[in-house]
Motif scaffolding. Structure first.
Motif, PDB file in Angstrom:
ATOM      1  N   GLU A  54     -22.466  -6.954 -10.577  1.00 19.42           N
ATOM      2  CA  GLU A  54     -22.784  -8.344 -10.140  1.00 19.42           C
ATOM      3  C   GLU A  54     -24.176  -8.749 -10.435  1.00 19.42           C
ATOM      4  O   GLU A  54     -24.485  -9.894 -10.391  1.00 19.42           O
ATOM      5  N   GLU A  55     -24.689  -8.087 -11.154  1.00 20.09           N
ATOM      6  CA  GLU A  55     -26.366  -8.363 -11.367  1.00 20.09           C
ATOM      7  C   GLU A  55     -26.322  -9.241 -12.683  1.00 20.09           C
ATOM      8  O   GLU A  55     -27.470  -9.858 -13.067  1.00 20.09           O
ATOM      9  N   LEU A  56     -25.248  -9.260 -13.636  1.00 22.85           N
ATOM     10  CA  LEU A  56     -25.552 -10.146 -15.018  1.00 22.85           C
ATOM     11  C   LEU A  56     -24.189 -10.812 -15.023  1.00 22.85           C
ATOM     12  O   LEU A  56     -23.311 -10.231 -15.257  1.00 22.85           O
ATOM     13  N   ASP A  57     -24.376 -12.217 -15.249  1.00 24.83           N
ATOM     14  CA  ASP A  57     -23.201 -13.083 -15.657  1.00 24.83           C
ATOM     15  C   ASP A  57     -23.633 -13.760 -16.925  1.00 24.83           C
ATOM     16  O   ASP A  57     -24.686 -14.231 -17.112  1.00 24.83           O
ATOM     17  N   VAL A  58     -22.668 -13.633 -17.899  1.00 27.88           N
ATOM     18  CA  VAL A  58     -22.531 -14.325 -19.267  1.00 27.88           C
ATOM     19  C   VAL A  58     -21.750 -15.425 -19.308  1.00 27.88           C
ATOM     20  O   VAL A  58     -20.471 -15.221 -19.088  1.00 27.88           O
ATOM     21  N   PRO A 113     -21.069 -16.769  -6.728  1.00 29.04           N
ATOM     22  CA  PRO A 113     -20.768 -15.933  -8.115  1.00 29.04           C
ATOM     23  C   PRO A 113     -19.695 -16.903  -8.849  1.00 29.04           C
ATOM     24  O   PRO A 113     -19.293 -17.672  -8.285  1.00 29.04           O
ATOM     25  N   PRO A 114     -19.450 -16.448 -10.202  1.00 30.73           N
ATOM     26  CA  PRO A 114     -18.659 -17.235 -11.048  1.00 30.73           C
ATOM     27  C   PRO A 114     -17.390 -17.476 -10.616  1.00 30.73           C
ATOM     28  O   PRO A 114     -16.691 -18.952 -10.590  1.00 30.73           O
ATOM     29  N   PRO A 115     -16.572 -16.527 -10.041  1.00 31.95           N
ATOM     30  CA  PRO A 115     -14.942 -17.050  -9.375  1.00 31.95           C
ATOM     31  C   PRO A 115     -15.178 -18.111  -8.450  1.00 31.95           C
ATOM     32  O   PRO A 115     -14.438 -19.162  -8.324  1.00 31.95           O
ATOM     33  N   ASP A 146     -33.179  -4.925 -10.724  1.00 32.73           N
ATOM     34  CA  ASP A 146     -33.027  -4.468  -9.473  1.00 32.73           C
ATOM     35  C   ASP A 146     -33.814  -5.145  -8.292  1.00 32.73           C
ATOM     36  O   ASP A 146     -33.735  -5.016  -6.992  1.00 32.73           O
ATOM     37  N   GLN A 147     -34.719  -6.122  -8.778  1.00 28.74           N
ATOM     38  CA  GLN A 147     -35.509  -6.877  -7.867  1.00 28.74           C
ATOM     39  C   GLN A 147     -34.888  -8.409  -7.753  1.00 28.74           C
ATOM     40  O   GLN A 147     -35.401  -9.238  -7.232  1.00 28.74           O
ATOM     41  N   VAL A 148     -33.651  -8.618  -8.539  1.00 29.04           N
ATOM     42  CA  VAL A 148     -33.102 -10.001  -8.554  1.00 29.04           C
ATOM     43  C   VAL A 148     -31.829 -10.023  -7.751  1.00 29.04           C
ATOM     44  O   VAL A 148     -30.941  -9.254  -7.674  1.00 29.04           O
ATOM     45  N   ARG A 149     -31.418 -11.044  -7.541  1.00 33.45           N
ATOM     46  CA  ARG A 149     -29.870 -11.528  -7.012  1.00 33.45           C
ATOM     47  C   ARG A 149     -28.851 -11.442  -7.815  1.00 33.45           C
ATOM     48  O   ARG A 149     -27.998 -10.792  -8.043  1.00 33.45           O
ATOM     49  N   VAL A 151     -22.784  -3.888 -21.444  1.00 31.65           N
ATOM     50  CA  VAL A 151     -21.365  -3.930 -21.197  1.00 31.65           C
ATOM     51  C   VAL A 151     -21.229  -3.428 -19.740  1.00 31.65           C
ATOM     52  O   VAL A 151     -20.487  -4.231 -19.077  1.00 31.65           O
ATOM     53  N   ALA A 152     -21.875  -2.346 -19.307  1.00 29.32           N
ATOM     54  CA  ALA A 152     -21.811  -2.000 -17.781  1.00 29.32           C
ATOM     55  C   ALA A 152     -22.483  -3.044 -16.911  1.00 29.32           C
ATOM     56  O   ALA A 152     -21.888  -3.359 -15.903  1.00 29.32           O
ATOM     57  N   ALA A 153     -23.622  -3.856 -17.341  1.00 34.63           N
ATOM     58  CA  ALA A 153     -24.164  -4.647 -16.506  1.00 34.63           C
ATOM     59  C   ALA A 153     -23.314  -6.010 -16.424  1.00 34.63           C
ATOM     60  O   ALA A 153     -23.376  -6.462 -15.071  1.00 34.63           O
TER      61      ALA A 153
END
Length: 277
Positions: free
Chosen positions: A194-198, A236-238, A143-146, A188-190
């Motif tokens: 937008e907070e987590l990209d793998v 973001p990735p796209p 919650d403290q990161v972009r 899975v939810a993360a």
């Protein structure tokens, strides 16, 4: 307070946390490369922890990395409090994740009463850290990161060796069976937010990339270009030309399309035209 100034006027600070088997000179040279290829629009620092500089001392490096984590957490707090950086970004490679992941969790907790941290992009390249510990740390600072980005190669030979040594999968070569159902559900939810990209790096798609590569994030031009676009534009990735995918367990991840090289010039121009958000 330390005032940051760059040629483009951007107040971005990037901390590079190197991996094992890396001496000070090599880490500093890698940080200088980022400074150059980011167009000198960011201040780049290296968190140089005392690696032995040889894979024969990997066990020692693991112990040293774990002892370096409190110093890294304190550095994050001080840089957030005493610089005018718009974002404090972190790029952690391999065993550097053993410092960055728990260090971010510690810093977020310690700074909760003082306004928090000004964290931007957190990028883990082939992270060599116990996968369960990595997942446990994520919600402590998300919650403290972009945005948090994790780049993985499931054929990574170095992380395969590390997995045998630590007897648990690595965050850069994860095995979902190493975490419980609640942690899997959270992960899975993360990835759906937008907070987590793998980012899954598939050597079968990236021309010339060895299947077992651990250094893919700077050895291959597609991946290194994506790292720079992420850090420079917070895109973001796209917007960076990556394609969405998901596992059977509904874990979302991103991949490089086969025509990424053809897409890249237009992607870079579009991001540059839009400037930093």
């Amino acid at each position: 307070s330390l005032l940051l100034g760059t040629r483009g006027g951007h107040r971005e600070l990037l901390i590079y946390v190197h991996g094992a088997n890396t001496d000070f000179d090599r880490a500093a040279a890698q940080a200088a490369q980022f400074q150059h290829f980011l167009g000198r629009d960011a201040v780049v620092m290296v968190f140089s922890w005392p690696s032995a500089g040889t894979m024969l001392r990997y066990g020692r490096d693991v112990r040293t990395a774990r002892r370096s984590e409190p110093a890294f957490a304190r550095a994050l707090e001080l840089l957030s409090a005493y610089t005018n950086a718009a974002h404090v970004n972190v790029l952690a490679y391999s065993a550097g994740a053993m410092i960055a992941s728990p260090g971010l969790a510690r810093a977020a907790a310690d700074s909760a009463d003082s306004g928090g941290l000004r964290l931007g992009e957190i990028y883990y390249a082939a992270p060599d850290i116990d996968f369960p510990a990595f997942v446990d740390n994520l919600p402590r600072y998300e919650d403290q990161v972009r945005r948090v980005t994790v780049a993985i190669n499931m054929g990574d030979r170095a992380l395969s060796f590390a997995q045998r040594l630590h007897r648990v999968s690595r965050a850069g070569r994860p095995n979902l069976s190493d975490i419980g159902p609640e942690e899997t559900q959270w992960l899975v939810a993360a990835t759906g937010r937008e907070e987590l990209d793998v980012i899954s790096v598939n050597p079968e798609v990236l021309p010339g990339l060895p299947a077992s590569s651990h250094s893919f994030w700077y050895d291959h031009p597609w991946v290194s270009s994506d790292v720079l676009l992420k850090l420079r534009f917070h895109a973001p990735p796209p917007a960076r030309g990556l394609e969405p995918n998901s596992t059977a367990a509904a874990l979302a991840f991103w991949t490089f399309p086969a025509d990424y090289a053809e897409r890249l010039p237009a992607v870079a121009r579009a991001l540059a035209a839009g400037s930093n958000p």
